[in-house]
Each structure stands twice: as structure tokens, then as C-alpha cells.
Motif scaffolding. Structure first.
Motif, short mmCIF file in Angstrom:
data_model
loop_
_atom_site.label_atom_id
_atom_site.label_comp_id
_atom_site.label_asym_id
_atom_site.label_seq_id
_atom_site.Cartn_x
_atom_site.Cartn_y
_atom_site.Cartn_z
N PRO A 237 0.83 -1.21 0.00
CA PRO A 237 0.00 0.00 0.00
C PRO A 237 0.87 1.26 0.00
N MET A 238 0.64 2.13 -0.96
CA MET A 238 1.48 3.31 -1.15
C MET A 238 1.55 4.19 0.09
N PRO A 256 0.63 8.24 12.06
CA PRO A 256 1.19 6.88 11.94
C PRO A 256 0.52 6.07 10.84
N VAL A 257 1.23 5.06 10.35
CA VAL A 257 0.70 4.10 9.39
C VAL A 257 1.05 2.71 9.89
N HIS A 258 0.34 1.72 9.35
CA HIS A 258 0.49 0.36 9.89
C HIS A 258 0.48 -0.69 8.79
N TYR A 259 1.16 -1.79 9.05
CA TYR A 259 1.07 -3.01 8.26
C TYR A 259 1.45 -4.18 9.17
N PRO A 260 0.65 -5.25 9.17
CA PRO A 260 -0.62 -5.42 8.46
C PRO A 260 -1.75 -4.70 9.19
N SER A 287 -6.26 5.16 1.77
CA SER A 287 -5.33 5.01 2.89
C SER A 287 -5.91 4.21 4.05
N GLN A 288 -7.23 4.06 4.09
CA GLN A 288 -7.85 3.35 5.20
C GLN A 288 -8.16 1.89 4.87
#
Length: 382
Positions: A237-238, A256-260, A287-288
Motif C-alpha cells: 500500500p502506497m 502513523p501508518v500500519h502493516y498489516p 489510505s484506510q
């Protein structure tokens, strides 16, 4: 650093869903007649392409680097080259740059590494032109197309001495044509140009619109030519992989961003996204979404299906994640995407060797690569 950014529109999403529900994900291992065999590699970026002057070319990539790449388990390198780095404004080859290229190919052969020569940026086409205020003339200018073919004639003249099982050509990095048939037509001309000079050279061809998997149904390649490898790129995901990059449209998102999981949570979206800024809201579209290993695999299905249909090998020539995210999340992403490639017999080449996406830790203040990231290297070469 990588400058591609794309928006997944509804047509692409519909296509992806169709292929997810219609076709299986496995692809048999395919060998081309030339014997150019690849599985895992790394991009030698910011050297003969997108050179930002971080280090002199003579010392940025040396035999020691190629030896190290071989020692950690890679079997090939992808070497991006730019027209402006290899030819001057009058179209005259820059001998110093071609000497660097051929020297690298010689080193690669010494350590039994395959090499892909990738025509990355040309004066009439830059994959991120739309985001940086530029324009691509390649699709409408006959002279620009003839120059493109001339570049490949020159490359072939200089590199045809290398065995076909050791060196391959990638026509162009991340074509961006409004009409996919414009790219398909140029593919035909370029392949014919190279085949007249080198009948057995492996040619690597990506799909339109940054080589994203969703455009593979529109890709047309010459029939009955088995010395072709299909190439896709993925940075999904970009909003995660390009978090805090200063060249993307969502660069103002600092939360913040997350994976997974959900890349940007509902709470963080509300906190960090200005609801009155329509441009920002558009940039944050998607993004969500929730991303995990299965989602990464599902997005590759159109490319997998095309390769299976044509009985050609599939290759992911670029993928990667900036180190601005939580380290555990970053390593989880790399572990999942590499597992997806391996489980589907997709050869791959991470972006990149040295640089902000690289397999070395990177000093963003001085723009230099530091120590090898052993944990990341282990994931990429397992």
C-alpha cells in the motif's frame, strides 16, 4: 528513491476482483530458451539513473559491491540507466558512463550474477512527469519514438557481446500512456529493432501505467517469442511504503501508518487529515484500506494471469518500503511480499541497493548508506 505514484481507480479494482474470483494464483516455473534465469535481485539505483550526486560514480558501485551482492544470496542485479546519463544533449554517447556500465556487467559475470539493463528515464518520458509538472512527448512525437529506438540500437551495439544467458534488456521503466495501445505499438517496434540485431536476447516488458498489475489485461507483446519476461512493479500500500516521502501527493500526512491491518486508522485519519482540504482528502483516498499478505497476493493476480496465459515468466522488478514506518511493520511487509513472490514463482528485484529504500541503513542528513541491514537482507534473500 522511487518517484512513482498512482491512484487505483474503480476500473482497476473491478478488474482485480474479477481475476481474484476467476483464476488461481499459482504459476509454473518457466525457463526462457536463452537460459537467462533469475529469482531474486536488487536494483543498482542512483548511479547511472536518477543520480543525485550522493557519491562519485566511480566509487558508488564498485566490484566490491557486486561481490557483496553475490555473497548475500542475490542472483541478479537490475541496472537502471537514464538517457541524460548515457547520452549528451546532442545524442552522443557519454563514454565514461558506458564504461561504468560495461565494467559492472563484467563484474557481474565474474561473480555469476545475471544483469538486467533497464532504460529507466528518457528525455521524452519520465514516469513521474504528471506529479512534477512535466509532460511526456513520447506517445505523440514520432521523432521521440525514433530516438527511443535509436537508443536501443546503440545499447545493443555496445552490449551484444555479452552472453544472452547473463544479460537481458528491459525496454523502458514504468511507461505512462493515456492509451495503452500507444505503449503496445512502441513495444512492437522496439522488440523488432532489438530482434533484428539480437534474435535471442531476453527482453523484459512491463505493463502500462507504472507497470502496476491491474493494467496487465491491456498489455500486448509479440507472439511466439519465448525470450520475453513480463515485469510488474508494486508499492502497495502506497500510503505505507511511501510514508513521509516528499514527492508523493499525500506527503502532508504525518500521522502513523500500519502493516498489516488498516494502513491509516479511522482515529488517525480524523486527527491528521484536514477535512476542508479537498486535495489532501483526494490524496488520502485508499489510505484506510486493510492490507495483509492475502491482499498483496490478490493485487498481483492480473499480472499472474497474463503471464500464465502467455506462458512467460513473471518478474517484479521493483518493490520496497521506506524506513519511516515502524521497523516491525516494515519487516512484516517485506516478509509477506517476498513470501507472495516465492509462493507464486515470481522472480523479484527489490528497490534498492543503496539509497533511502536500500538494504543499508540510510543517513537522511548526509544522504549516505551506512551499515548493511542484516535482518532485512535475510528476508530479501531467503
Amino acid at each position: 528513491m522511487k518517484f512513482a505514484y498512482f491512484a487505483k481507480n474503480q476500473v482497476f479494482l473491478i478488474l482485480a476482483v474479477f481475476f481474484m474470483t476467476t483464476y488461481g494464483v499459482s504459476q509454473n516455473s518457466i525457463q526462457n530458451p536463452a537460459g537467462f534465469l533469475i529469482k531474486k535481485g536488487v536494483n543498482l539505483s542512483h548511479w547511472l539513473s536518477q543520480n543525485f550526486g550522493w557519491s562519485p560514480k566511480a566509487t558508488f558501485i564498485t566490484e566490491r559491491d557486486i561481490k557483496f551482492i553475490d555473497s548475500i544470496g542475490y542472483d541478479h542485479v537490475r541496472i537502471p540507466i537514464d538517457e541524460q546519463e548515457m547520452w549528451d544533449d546532442n545524442g552522443k554517447p557519454i563514454e565514461e558512463s558506458f564504461n561504468y556500465l560495461t565494467q559492472c556487467l563484467d563484474w557481474s559475470a565474474k561473480y555469476n550474477l545475471r544483469a538486467i539493463v533497464d532504460l529507466h528515464i528518457i528525455r521524452s518520458h519520465y514516469f513521474n512527469a504528471a506529479n512534477e509538472g512535466g509532460a511526456n512527448t513520447l506517445w505523440t512525437d514520432t521523432n521521440a519514438q525514433n530516438t527511443f529506438l535509436k537508443l536501443w540500437t546503440e545499447i545493443s551495439y555496445r552490449l551484444k557481446k555479452y552472453p544472452v544467458n547473463m544479460v537481458a534488456y528491459e525496454l523502458m521503466n514504468e511507461p505512462v500512456a493515456e492509451n495503452p495501445n500507444d505503449w503496445n505499438k512502441l513495444i512492437g517496434k522496439a522488440v523488432n529493432t532489438i530482434r533484428a540485431l539480437e534474435p535471442n536476447r531476453v527482453i523484459i516488458i512491463g505493463s502500462n501505467m507504472w507497470q502496476i498489475p491491474q493494467t496487465f489485461p491491456f498489455l500486448k507483446v509479440p507472439v511466439n517469442d519465448k525470450n520475453i519476461i513480463l515485469s510488474t512493479h508494486t508499492y502497495s500500500p502506497m500510503h505505507f511504503t511511501h510514508h513521509l516521502a516528499n514527492w508523493v501527493s499525500f506527503k502532508n500526512y504525518t500521522g502513523p501508518v500500519h502493516y498489516p491491518g488498516q494502513v491509516v486508522t479511522e482515529a488517525d485519519y480524523k486527527k491528521y487529515v484536514d477535512k476542508s482540504d479537498s486535495v489532501f482528502i483526494k490524496a488520502m483516498q485508499g489510505s484506510q484500506e486493510v492490507y495483509n499478505k492475502q491482499k498483496l497476493a490478490d493485487e498481483l493476480l492480473p499480472a499472474i494471469r497474463k503471464a500464465k496465459e502467455l506462458n512467460l515468466q513473471l518478474y517484479c522488478g521493483e518493490f520496497g518500503c521506506l524506513p519511516h514506518v515502524e521497523r516491525t511493520d516494515r519487516l512484516n511487509y517485506y516478509n509477506d511480499i517476498v513470501s507472495v513472490f516465492n509462493e507464486n514463482n515470481i522472480a523479484y528485484c527489490n528497490w534498492e541497493y543503496k539509497g533511502d529504500f536500500g538494504i543499508y541503513t540510510f543517513d537522511f542528513e548526509r544522504n549516505i548508506s551506512l551499515a548493511p541491514d542484516v535482518e532485512l537482507i535475510h528476508i530479501l534473500t531467503k
